[in-house]
Design a protein around this motif. Structure first.
Motif, PDB file in Angstrom:
ATOM      1  N   ASP A 117       0.884  -1.170   0.000  1.00 30.23           N
ATOM      2  CA  ASP A 117       0.000   0.000   0.000  1.00 30.23           C
ATOM      3  C   ASP A 117       0.916   1.212   0.000  1.00 30.23           C
ATOM      4  O   ASP A 117       1.576   1.497   0.992  1.00 30.23           O
ATOM      5  N   ALA A 120      -0.665   6.524  -2.576  1.00 34.18           N
ATOM      6  CA  ALA A 120      -1.932   6.908  -1.957  1.00 34.18           C
ATOM      7  C   ALA A 120      -2.130   8.403  -1.721  1.00 34.18           C
ATOM      8  O   ALA A 120      -2.383   8.828  -0.600  1.00 34.18           O
ATOM      9  N   ASN A 122      -4.063  12.136  -2.007  1.00 38.14           N
ATOM     10  CA  ASN A 122      -5.453  12.505  -1.831  1.00 38.14           C
ATOM     11  C   ASN A 122      -5.942  13.251  -3.062  1.00 38.14           C
ATOM     12  O   ASN A 122      -5.322  14.211  -3.503  1.00 38.14           O
ATOM     13  N   HIS A 131       4.803  12.681  -0.642  1.00 39.65           N
ATOM     14  CA  HIS A 131       4.302  11.501  -1.349  1.00 39.65           C
ATOM     15  C   HIS A 131       5.377  10.859  -2.204  1.00 39.65           C
ATOM     16  O   HIS A 131       5.279   9.688  -2.554  1.00 39.65           O
ATOM     17  N   HIS A 157      -4.088   3.198  -2.615  1.00 38.01           N
ATOM     18  CA  HIS A 157      -5.245   3.454  -1.749  1.00 38.01           C
ATOM     19  C   HIS A 157      -5.505   4.968  -1.697  1.00 38.01           C
ATOM     20  O   HIS A 157      -5.324   5.618  -0.674  1.00 38.01           O
ATOM     21  N   GLY A 159      -6.899   8.740  -1.495  1.00 35.84           N
ATOM     22  CA  GLY A 159      -7.877   9.409  -0.646  1.00 35.84           C
ATOM     23  C   GLY A 159      -8.921  10.069  -1.528  1.00 35.84           C
ATOM     24  O   GLY A 159      -8.765  11.213  -1.932  1.00 35.84           O
ATOM     25  N   TYR A 322     -11.122   7.548   8.757  1.00 39.93           N
ATOM     26  CA  TYR A 322      -9.950   6.932   8.134  1.00 39.93           C
ATOM     27  C   TYR A 322      -9.715   5.519   8.692  1.00 39.93           C
ATOM     28  O   TYR A 322      -9.491   4.563   7.943  1.00 39.93           O
ATOM     29  N   ASP A 326      -9.767   1.863   6.865  1.00 37.07           N
ATOM     30  CA  ASP A 326      -8.575   1.018   6.852  1.00 37.07           C
ATOM     31  C   ASP A 326      -8.859  -0.381   7.407  1.00 37.07           C
ATOM     32  O   ASP A 326      -8.269  -1.365   6.951  1.00 37.07           O
ATOM     33  N   TYR A 344       2.507  -1.115   4.579  1.00 36.90           N
ATOM     34  CA  TYR A 344       2.019   0.250   4.384  1.00 36.90           C
ATOM     35  C   TYR A 344       3.208   1.198   4.346  1.00 36.90           C
ATOM     36  O   TYR A 344       3.898   1.354   5.350  1.00 36.90           O
ATOM     37  N   VAL A 346       4.037   4.617   4.507  1.00 35.15           N
ATOM     38  CA  VAL A 346       3.405   5.885   4.893  1.00 35.15           C
ATOM     39  C   VAL A 346       4.306   6.570   5.930  1.00 35.15           C
ATOM     40  O   VAL A 346       4.959   5.902   6.725  1.00 35.15           O
ATOM     41  N   GLN A 350       1.966   9.051  10.825  1.00 34.50           N
ATOM     42  CA  GLN A 350       0.793   8.177  10.948  1.00 34.50           C
ATOM     43  C   GLN A 350       1.063   6.916  11.777  1.00 34.50           C
ATOM     44  O   GLN A 350       0.270   5.968  11.766  1.00 34.50           O
ATOM     45  N   PHE A 354      -1.455   3.507  12.601  1.00 35.49           N
ATOM     46  CA  PHE A 354      -1.205   2.126  12.189  1.00 35.49           C
ATOM     47  C   PHE A 354      -1.055   1.180  13.380  1.00 35.49           C
ATOM     48  O   PHE A 354      -1.508   0.039  13.319  1.00 35.49           O
TER      49      PHE A 354
HETATM   50  N1  ARG Z   1      -4.049   9.160   1.711  1.00 39.18           N
HETATM   51  C1  ARG Z   1      -3.215   9.086   2.864  1.00 39.18           C
HETATM   52  C2  ARG Z   1      -2.332  10.338   2.969  1.00 39.18           C
HETATM   53  O1  ARG Z   1      -2.033  10.975   1.983  1.00 39.18           O
HETATM   54  C3  ARG Z   1      -2.303   7.883   2.847  1.00 39.18           C
HETATM   55  C4  ARG Z   1      -2.997   6.547   2.831  1.00 39.18           C
HETATM   56  C5  ARG Z   1      -2.097   5.435   3.224  1.00 39.18           C
HETATM   57  N2  ARG Z   1      -2.711   4.132   3.187  1.00 39.18           N
HETATM   58  C6  ARG Z   1      -3.606   3.692   4.060  1.00 39.18           C
HETATM   59  N3  ARG Z   1      -4.139   2.500   3.860  1.00 39.18           N
HETATM   60  N4  ARG Z   1      -3.949   4.371   5.119  1.00 39.18           N
HETATM   61  O2  ARG Z   1      -1.927  10.675   4.067  1.00 39.18           O
END
Ligand code: ARG
Length: 581
Positions: A117, A120, A122, A131, A157, A159, A322, A326, A344, A346, A350, A354
């Motif tokens: 993942d 992702a 937005n 990103h 994934h 947003g 969110y 998830d 993931y 990310v 975050q 997680f």
């Molecule tokens: N869209 C989110 C962002 O830009 C990241 C998503 C990451 N993946 C997930 N399954 N939460 O912060």
């Protein structure tokens, strides 16, 4: 079998002979080549358990050890076993690797399914340099995992169902420039979003209108749904352009909205099973008290006291979050794709999300072997978070354009013979490669400073240096009159520079699985730098084309193998090798 595995298996046989029972002991690559290539502390660990003298035990192991022409061994210090691989063994290995399309890399993935993942972004918000890390690291992990025999599912994934759509819908209806949207969707959506966002700050009525638009969308209003759909479509077009530039591919784009239908049922199930309970009208997952507070993601310390820190899965107004999405996503990936692991990619901010997510999923019985592959921030050369002059986040497309422009200037200077399409294509390969390598050669958890000159330097720890090394190897083969058949060459290693090059060749298959143990593409990046440096030393010390046979073929084969590993290794980082530059 890698050399490391062979050493381990021979050592284990010796341990069995000495101890009279099966024992395993790890062998590691030595940090300092003066003491040998590999090392084991088996004797020290086992002597402690058996309360004997470690050096004496080491001697017993050595006496029982059949190294079969692979290496010599000696005892060092308090009882280390040091192994020095014989040049003949490295030569045999090089010969084996030349005939192996996998270049000695074992298929440790064993067909396991892993969902990665990453990226992702937005929708209708710009993809910024933050990103970039997820996209580049995630893509590289996919490539490496595939090469190691995992079945990889790359899932974007996105947003596509956030509160930003209230503003976008209002802006779409009042401000949108259709022609601009056609030409380049992401900047136009961004302009609309920014203008409405600014207006909401001055005018409470605008904010109210946006909220109403969002409520209508969530209630299934047809007009708003249609706008939302188009917005996603055009954004995807814009994103695809960026991914094409980056040479990044996804198997799926299942954004947050894909899980909308599952959320209500999921919350009900959590309530029924006692996994969540109501609190001030919201539905939350709380600590189950099985962990020490310091390890419990549902506890937080405030003023020296441990307080509840629940994850909300339904707001008091009925909205989902969110975390709810998830959770539904994990279930989907396990049920539909039979995911054995989910990674993931990310950023660090975050982390708490997680930790809570994985624990809640675990209690729910959805064990997806989830891992958060976190990363730090990208800093500007002033060591502050990278921003434009107007204080906005720097946009990814601008970074990539600038990288290609700068690469074009450098190439024009170094090699004015290159012209037209070829020059443009090389600039693209070098510029994008430089950005990717700068990212991937860092420890992902440290913040890294984005420095143009450093990442594009032809001499330095850069992609252009590696690409240039590859070009240099290819140019050797262009000078030959006949096709060179590396698999037919007899390899002999006399010079230390040759031995060292072959040593690194053999390491490739040992190192690559380690990259996935803790998700560290920088191990591969740094290995490739070491390989390129070893090649240049070899090339300086050992004449290739001017040598007589059979030495000439032996050396050409070493060049060939180096080129293949560089090309494959860079490919696993998502970086291409130009034929010329
Ligand atoms: N869209 C989110 C962002 O830009 C990241 C998503 C990451 N993946 C997930 N399954 N939460 O912060």
């Amino acid at each position: 079998m890698t050399i490391l595995q062979e050493l381990e298996s021979r050592l284990n046989s010796a341990l069995f002979a000495v101890l009279g029972e099966p024992a395993t002991a790890p062998v590691t690559a030595a940090a300092d080549l003066r003491f040998g290539d590999y090392q084991s502390n088996a004797a020290m660990v086992l002597a402690k358990r058996r309360k004997t003298n470690p050096r004496a035990l080491a001697q017993e192991i050595l006496d029982a050890l059949d190294l079969g022409g692979l290496a010599t061994a000696e005892i060092a210090g308090p009882g280390f076993l040091n192994f020095r691989i014989l040049p003949e063994a490295y030569a045999a290995k090089a010969k084996e690797l030349l005939a192996d399309p996998q270049l000695g890399v074992p298929a440790v993935g064993d067909g396991q399914t892993v969902v990665v993942d990453f990226s992702a972004p937005n929708v209708a918000k710009p993809m910024h340099v933050g990103h970039i890390r997820s996209t580049i690291i995630g893509d590289s992990l996919c490539r490496i995992a595939r090469y190691l025999g995992f079945k990889v599912i790359a899932d974007n994934h996105i947003g596509d169902w956030g509160t930003q759509f209230g503003m976008i819908l209002h802006g779409w209806k009042t401000l949108l420039d259709e022609a601009a949207l056609e030409a380049d969707p992401i900047p136009e959506l961004l302009r609309v979003y920014r203008e409405v966002n600014a207006a909401t700050k001055d005018d409470a009525a605008v904010l109210e209108t946006c909220k109403n638009e969002l409520v209508k969308l969530q209630a299934g209003d047809e007009e708003n749904l249609a706008i939302w759909k188009r917005c996603i479509e055009v954004s995807k077009i814009g994103l695809r352009r960026i991914y094409d530039t980056l040479d990044v591919k996804f198997d799926y784009w299942l954004g947050e909205s894909h899980y909308n239908d599952r959320l209500a049922g999921l919350v009900d199930e959590f309530l029924e099973k006692g996994l969540a309970r109501e609190s001030d009208g919201a539905v939350c997952v709380f600590s189950d008290g099985t962990k020490k507070p310091a390890d419990d993601p549902f506890k937080v310390s405030r003023d020296g006291e441990w307080m509840d820190n629940p994850a909300i899965i339904r707001k008091a107004d009925g909205g989902f979050l969110y975390a709810t999405t998830d959770l539904a996503t994990i279930e989907y990936r396990i049920d539909e794709w039979h995911a054995d692991q989910i990674w993931y990619v990310v950023g660090v901010p975050q982390q708490l999300h997680f930790r809570q997510l994985f624990e809640a999923a675990e209690r729910w019985g959805k064990t997806g072997n989830c891992r958060h592959v976190a990363f730090g921030s990208i800093l500007g050369e002033d060591r502050k978070l990278m921003k434009t002059r107007s204080g906005d986040n720097v946009q990814l497309t601008d970074v990539l354009d600038e990288a290609v422009e700068r690469a074009a200037r450098i190439i024009a200077e170094k090699n004015p013979d290159l012209q037209g399409d070829e020059a443009a294509e090389i600039a693209q390969t070098v510029g994008i490669g430089a950005v990717k390598f700068a990212e991937l050669s860092q420890n992902r958890l440290t913040d890294y400073v984005f420095a143009w000159d450093r990442m594009l330097a032809l001499q330095g720890d850069t992609a252009p240096y590696l690409q240039y090394s590859h070009v240099r190897i290819r140019s050797i083969f262009r000078k030959l009159d006949a096709e060179f058949d590396a698999s037919a060459a007899e390899i002999s290693l006399a010079e230390e520079a040759e031995v060292h090059l072959a040593r690194l060749h053999a390491r490739f298959g040992e190192l690559l699985p380690m990259v996935l143990e803790d998700f560290r593409p920088n191990l591969l990046a740094n290995y490739l730098l070491e390989l390129a440096r070893a090649f240049h030393s070899f090339f300086e010390a050992c004449p290739v084309l001017k040598s007589d046979e059979p030495l000439r073929s032996s050396r050409l084969a070493l060049c060939e193998l180096t080129g293949r590993i560089l090309n494959t290794g860079l490919g696993l980082l998502g970086i291409r090798c130009p034929e010329r530059m």
